[in-house]
Design an enzyme around this catalytic site. Structure first.
Site, short mmCIF file in Angstrom:
data_model
loop_
_atom_site.label_atom_id
_atom_site.label_comp_id
_atom_site.label_asym_id
_atom_site.label_seq_id
_atom_site.Cartn_x
_atom_site.Cartn_y
_atom_site.Cartn_z
N SER A 170 1.17 -7.57 0.65
CA SER A 170 0.70 -6.87 -0.55
C SER A 170 0.17 -7.87 -1.57
CB SER A 170 1.81 -5.98 -1.08
OG SER A 170 1.33 -5.03 -1.99
N ASP A 264 -2.39 3.85 3.88
CA ASP A 264 -2.11 2.93 2.78
C ASP A 264 -3.35 2.86 1.90
OD1 ASP A 264 -1.48 0.80 1.11
OD2 ASP A 264 -1.15 -0.64 2.72
N HIS A 294 2.19 1.63 3.46
CA HIS A 294 2.50 0.38 2.77
C HIS A 294 4.01 0.16 2.79
CE1 HIS A 294 0.81 -2.67 0.05
NE2 HIS A 294 1.97 -2.63 -0.58
#
Length: 324
Positions: A170, A264, A294
């Protein structure tokens, strides 16, 4: 990171759907409504709930890495063998996710232990400084300072400066991608950049940001809140250290392994970054894990795709480091 009442994507796996339904039933206050301190505490408390069991390792050490402004950055070193038994291990600098605002060495401890064990390499996980106390580009500068320090002090740690990689998930993937560009510019050769659903765009305007804006683990209100903590001026969004897709060129950066979640908001920009690298002649291995969201790589206890991704990451590291 939150869930709301609405229809979930039909492509979700049964296990992923069950996780989301349980999150919905728990009805916890979303992180973006808790303030930075409350969000950090909540994320820390829940970080290991769905993860694989803790991997014991023969060597785990706490480090302090100096930053350019004199700060001492905590880090944790993981190795699959004692220093004297395996000198010259390849090394991965790992940068945790959390929107530049939450997350820590502690929240990603189990994942880093897993990677060190499976890949047979040293992993150093960095506690870079978080927003809003430390705004852009502090997180990037901390990550780059740590990578340079590790290269300079690898031998003291029992690592091989000639076999180094950078990775993260991320926001940590954003930092890793930007560090790979910095390393290219500085002549620091990296064996791999390991990017797990990285953020790469200046503005969250891709189709997947619209398609998966609500109801999943990471939603639009959370993304907007995270970036508002980190970014102080609108023009900073156009800086490639925040949005690697805007880098003037990525020629000759390290080869990449990119792992994305199908459901995501960040999936489209991950694909776009893979395409940018490939167009520049960079070797890219892209994996899109179907039916998951995610944060899935930290759900290995219940999500089979997480365990598969762990194996894929380890294989990519082993190949890059010449361990296979």
């Amino acid at each position: 990171m939150s869930a709301v009442h609405q229809a979930l994507p039909a492509s979700l796996t049964p296990s992923m759907r069950d996780v989301l339904r349980r999150m919905e039933r728990a009805a916890r206050t979303p992180l973006y409504q808790l303030g930075a301190a409350g969000a950090r505490a909540t994320y820390e408390a829940g970080a290991g709930v769905l993860e694989i069991p803790r991997q014991d390792l023969p060597r785990v050490e706490e480090l302090l890495i100096p930053a350019r402004d004199g700060a001492a950055l905590p880090a944790r070193l993981y190795a699959p063998a004692a220093h004297e038994q395996a000198p010259g291990l390849p090394l991965l600098l790992y940068l945790h996710g959390g929107g530049f605002t939450v997350g820590s060495v502690a929240t990603h401890d189990l994942l880093c232990r897993r990677l060190a064990h499976l890949a047979g390499c040293m992993v150093v996980s960095l506690d870079y400084r978080l927003a809003p106390e430390f705004r852009f580009p502090t997180a990037h500068n901390d990550a780059w300072d740590a990578l340079q320090w590790l290269a300079a002090h690898a031998a003291e740690l029992g690592a091989d400066a000639g076999r180094m990689a950078v990775g993260g998930d991320s926001a940590g993937g954003t930092l890793a991608a930007a560090c790979a560009i910095e390393a290219r510019d500085a002549g620091l050769e990296l064996a791999l950049q390991l990017l797990i659903y990285p953020g790469t765009t200046a503005h969250q305007d891709t189709d997947s940001h619209r398609r998966y804006a609500h109801g999943l683990v990471l939603d639009e209100p959370a993304i907007s809140w995270f970036f508002a903590q980190y970014i102080t001026e609108p023009e900073q969004r156009e800086d490639w250290r925040f949005a690697p897709l805007l880098a003037p060129d990525v020629d000759d950066v390290a080869p990449a392994w990119i792992g994305l979640a199908e459901c995501d908001p960040l999936v489209d920009e991950g694909v776009e970054y893979a395409d940018k690298l490939r167009m520049a002649g960079v070797a890219v291995e892209l994996e899109i894990y179907k039916g998951v969201t995610h944060e899935f790589v930290k759900m290995g206890r219940v999500i089979a795709e997480a365990r598969t991704a762990h194996a894929h990451m380890a294989a990519a590291l082993r190949d890059a480091f010449g361990l296979n």
